[in-house]
Design a protein around this motif. Structure first.
Motif, PDB file in Angstrom:
ATOM      1  N   UNK A  48      62.024  47.722  85.183  1.00  0.00           N
ATOM      2  CA  UNK A  48      60.812  46.985  84.837  1.00  0.00           C
ATOM      3  C   UNK A  48      59.635  47.955  84.889  1.00  0.00           C
ATOM      4  N   UNK A  49      58.831  47.925  83.852  1.00  0.00           N
ATOM      5  CA  UNK A  49      57.573  48.662  83.908  1.00  0.00           C
ATOM      6  C   UNK A  49      56.656  47.807  84.764  1.00  0.00           C
ATOM      7  N   UNK A  50      56.141  48.390  85.833  1.00  0.00           N
ATOM      8  CA  UNK A  50      55.359  47.633  86.802  1.00  0.00           C
ATOM      9  C   UNK A  50      53.978  47.275  86.252  1.00  0.00           C
ATOM     10  N   UNK A 156      57.361  52.699  86.777  1.00  0.00           N
ATOM     11  CA  UNK A 156      58.515  51.824  86.581  1.00  0.00           C
ATOM     12  C   UNK A 156      59.338  51.735  87.862  1.00  0.00           C
ATOM     13  N   UNK A 157      60.085  50.636  87.985  1.00  0.00           N
ATOM     14  CA  UNK A 157      60.886  50.364  89.169  1.00  0.00           C
ATOM     15  C   UNK A 157      62.229  49.800  88.714  1.00  0.00           C
ATOM     16  N   UNK A 178      62.191  55.336  78.812  1.00  0.00           N
ATOM     17  CA  UNK A 178      61.247  54.264  78.518  1.00  0.00           C
ATOM     18  C   UNK A 178      60.982  54.282  77.028  1.00  0.00           C
ATOM     19  N   UNK A 179      61.288  53.140  76.375  1.00  0.00           N
ATOM     20  CA  UNK A 179      61.148  53.011  74.932  1.00  0.00           C
ATOM     21  C   UNK A 179      59.995  52.079  74.622  1.00  0.00           C
ATOM     22  N   UNK A 180      59.146  52.490  73.706  1.00  0.00           N
ATOM     23  CA  UNK A 180      57.987  51.690  73.291  1.00  0.00           C
ATOM     24  C   UNK A 180      58.200  51.294  71.841  1.00  0.00           C
ATOM     25  N   UNK A 181      58.227  49.988  71.583  1.00  0.00           N
ATOM     26  CA  UNK A 181      58.482  49.464  70.252  1.00  0.00           C
ATOM     27  C   UNK A 181      57.420  48.481  69.847  1.00  0.00           C
TER      28      UNK A 181
END
Length: 183
Positions: A48-50, A156-157, A178-181
């Motif tokens: 999870x991105x915090x 992130x955690x 970590x992927x950004x879409x």
């Protein structure tokens, strides 16, 4: 027209022996009976991105960011044994940290693929806890930080399951993607 940004992550944890090979778990009784080796100690987990991570990503888009980005000189990964499942979005560190934080390996973060190729929206962060730096049973959490000070922020955690046991002769390697879409 609406556009949503989706940020997803994957954490790969692997335990390496003194020769750099992925260790195997002890085989089950069935495996011992038929001489089937135990499963490799390589695990993939969602993360999870915090809340702090969301703010770090927004801050990084500013002309003059206020917070340190997670870079090869500021990035750290921490592991722990205190996963609770409570409020993971608001975690700022591992619940029960074990050992010292580990700086990112040289050359990280890096894009998963060259610009313009599939995978160019995925950042990879990797840290290697060398043999002798950890000797702990029950590692079940990890976090990615933008420093190793008390004021550092958690990008992130992740929960690590099944738990990972590391002896003093093992190397623990954690790779964070970590992927950004845009959707």
């Amino acid at each position: 027209m609406k556009d949503r940004i989706l940020i997803k992550g994957m954490v790969t944890v692997q335990v390496l022996d003194k020769d750099g090979n992925v260790k195997r778990r002890s085989p089950t009784w069935f495996g011992r009976l038929f001489r089937i080796p135990g499963r490799p100690m390589r695990y993939h987990h969602h993360n999870i991105v915090t809340r702090e991570g969301d703010a770090l990503i927004a801050d990084a888009l500013l002309v003059s960011p206020n917070k340190a980005k997670v870079t090869s000189s500021t990035g750290f990964i921490q592991v722990g044994t205190g996963w609770t499942g409570n409020s993971t979005k608001t975690n700022t560190r591992c619940n029960t940290a074990t050992g010292s934080m580990k700086a990112l390996d040289s050359g990280y973060p890096a894009l998963k693929a060259a610009w313009g190729s599939v995978g160019d929206t995925t950042l990879i962060y990797r840290a290697t806890f060398a043999a002798g730096t950890l000797n702990v049973n029950g590692i079940n959490e990890a976090c990615l930080l933008n420093g190793n000070a008390g004021s550092s922020n958690c990008l992130a955690y992740a929960q690590i399951t099944p738990v990972v046991n590391v002896t003093s002769s093992d190397t623990l390697q954690i790779q964070w993607e970590i992927t950004i879409l845009g959707q």
